[in-house]
Design a protein around this motif. Structure first.
Motif, PDB file in Angstrom:
ATOM      1  N   MET A  70      20.083  38.309  10.546  1.00 49.22           N
ATOM      2  CA  MET A  70      20.663  39.180  11.095  1.00 49.22           C
ATOM      3  C   MET A  70      19.742  40.072  13.208  1.00 49.22           C
ATOM      4  N   ILE A  71      18.935  39.728  12.253  1.00 50.61           N
ATOM      5  CA  ILE A  71      18.177  39.927  13.858  1.00 50.61           C
ATOM      6  C   ILE A  71      18.304  39.235  14.516  1.00 50.61           C
ATOM      7  N   LEU A  72      18.192  38.028  14.408  1.00 52.53           N
ATOM      8  CA  LEU A  72      18.419  37.401  15.510  1.00 52.53           C
ATOM      9  C   LEU A  72      19.815  37.261  16.571  1.00 52.53           C
ATOM     10  N   GLN A  73      21.108  37.484  15.495  1.00 51.61           N
ATOM     11  CA  GLN A  73      22.105  38.366  15.696  1.00 51.61           C
ATOM     12  C   GLN A  73      22.017  39.201  16.603  1.00 51.61           C
ATOM     13  N   GLU A  74      21.366  40.149  16.228  1.00 51.72           N
ATOM     14  CA  GLU A  74      20.896  41.213  17.151  1.00 51.72           C
ATOM     15  C   GLU A  74      20.476  41.078  18.512  1.00 51.72           C
ATOM     16  N   ILE A  75      19.124  40.725  18.855  1.00 52.88           N
ATOM     17  CA  ILE A  75      18.146  40.336  19.952  1.00 52.88           C
ATOM     18  C   ILE A  75      19.399  39.568  20.806  1.00 52.88           C
ATOM     19  N   GLU A  76      20.112  38.414  20.686  1.00 55.99           N
ATOM     20  CA  GLU A  76      20.590  37.121  21.066  1.00 55.99           C
ATOM     21  C   GLU A  76      21.090  38.067  22.313  1.00 55.99           C
ATOM     22  N   ASP A  77      21.510  38.704  22.663  1.00 53.64           N
ATOM     23  CA  ASP A  77      21.856  39.093  24.120  1.00 53.64           C
ATOM     24  C   ASP A  77      21.352  40.389  25.073  1.00 53.64           C
ATOM     25  N   LYS A  78      19.738  40.876  24.311  1.00 56.37           N
ATOM     26  CA  LYS A  78      19.274  41.731  24.311  1.00 56.37           C
ATOM     27  C   LYS A  78      17.969  40.720  25.412  1.00 56.37           C
ATOM     28  N   PRO A  79      17.607  41.389  26.837  1.00 52.60           N
ATOM     29  CA  PRO A  79      17.139  41.177  28.036  1.00 52.60           C
ATOM     30  C   PRO A  79      15.315  41.141  27.298  1.00 52.60           C
ATOM     31  N   ALA A  80      14.652  40.353  27.648  1.00 51.50           N
ATOM     32  CA  ALA A  80      13.100  39.951  27.241  1.00 51.50           C
ATOM     33  C   ALA A  80      12.468  41.092  27.192  1.00 51.50           C
ATOM     34  N   ASN A  81      11.582  41.640  25.655  1.00 50.39           N
ATOM     35  CA  ASN A  81      10.775  42.661  26.674  1.00 50.39           C
ATOM     36  C   ASN A  81      11.338  44.058  25.770  1.00 50.39           C
ATOM     37  N   SER A  82      12.724  44.039  25.392  1.00 50.99           N
ATOM     38  CA  SER A  82      13.352  44.993  24.770  1.00 50.99           C
ATOM     39  C   SER A  82      12.884  45.511  23.439  1.00 50.99           C
TER      40      SER A  82
END
Length: 224
Positions: free
Chosen positions: A12-24
């Motif tokens: 679930m965490i992987l899905q949440e961060i999939e489209d987040k930019p680096a260093n978010s």
């Protein structure tokens, strides 16, 4: 066998961060524990695996952040650059602007062409046999005067690898004329140059290395 809860949370965490930019930044363990209805230890186990795999990184006292995706499946820190070196001799060192040091230096270190770099050329040996010649480039502003006065300590690249990551490129080529004699190999011998960028966890380049390897003393196998 049922999937462990921490692995479900990891997905679930992987899905949440999939489209987040680096260093978010990501939510705290406490916030995730409430959101996923799990213990903080379970959430921590999920995050620990994502950090180990290079999807996330921790910054002490600041939190956990999304890592640059180019570092996923990173080269293990155990694969140290100096693992087969018993000794080295510094042949040359100087301070130059990045564009004077080489056309690609500014790009690899992500600095301006006018920024100063420290350049070190060294010969690495094992049992007196030449293993490789390395050109090592540091960002001068990141090197203290005490470090500059202790090159051997500065060139302990394990210190950079301890908390960092590496990106490598393998380039087949003929041995450069100026390095053939140092490596004790004939002119026009095919070799592999290994280009390495060591970065911080957040992806900031720290060191750039061009290693010219002796094919008769150091075998490099590249597999898919």
């Amino acid at each position: 066998m049922a999937t462990p809860i921490y692995r479900k949370i990891k997905e679930m965490i992987l899905q949440e961060i999939e489209d987040k930019p680096a260093n978010s930044p990501i939510d705290s363990e406490r916030e995730m524990a409430v959101r996923f209805d799990a213990s903080r230890m379970t959430v921590r186990n999920a995050i620990n695996e994502l950090v180990e795999e290079g999807f996330l990184y921790r910054d002490k006292n600041k939190g956990t952040f999304v890592a640059d995706r180019k570092f996923v499946k990173k080269t293990p820190v155990s694969a140290l650059l100096q693992e087969d070196i018993s000794e080295f001799n510094v042949l040359y060192f100087n301070v130059k602007k990045a564009d004077e040091a080489g056309p690609e230096i500014a790009e690899r270190l992500e600095i301006s062409p006018d920024e100063m770099t420290l350049i070190v050329l060294r010969l690495n040996t094992l049992n007196t046999k030449p293993i490789s010649v390395e050109e090592i480039f540091f960002i001068r502003s990141s090197i203290s005067e005490s470090e500059l006065n202790n090159l051997r300590q500065l060139l302990d690249l394990n210190a950079y690898l301890k908390d960092g990551r590496i990106i490598q490129r393998f380039i087949p080529m003929l041995v450069p004329v100026q390095f053939a004699n140092l490596l004790k190999i004939k002119m026009n011998t095919p070799i592999i140059r290994v280009e390495t960028v060591i970065t911080s966890k957040s992806g900031k380049p720290l060191v750039y290395i061009k290693a010219y390897n002796n094919p008769f003393e150091k075998i490099i196998e590249i597999t898919e």
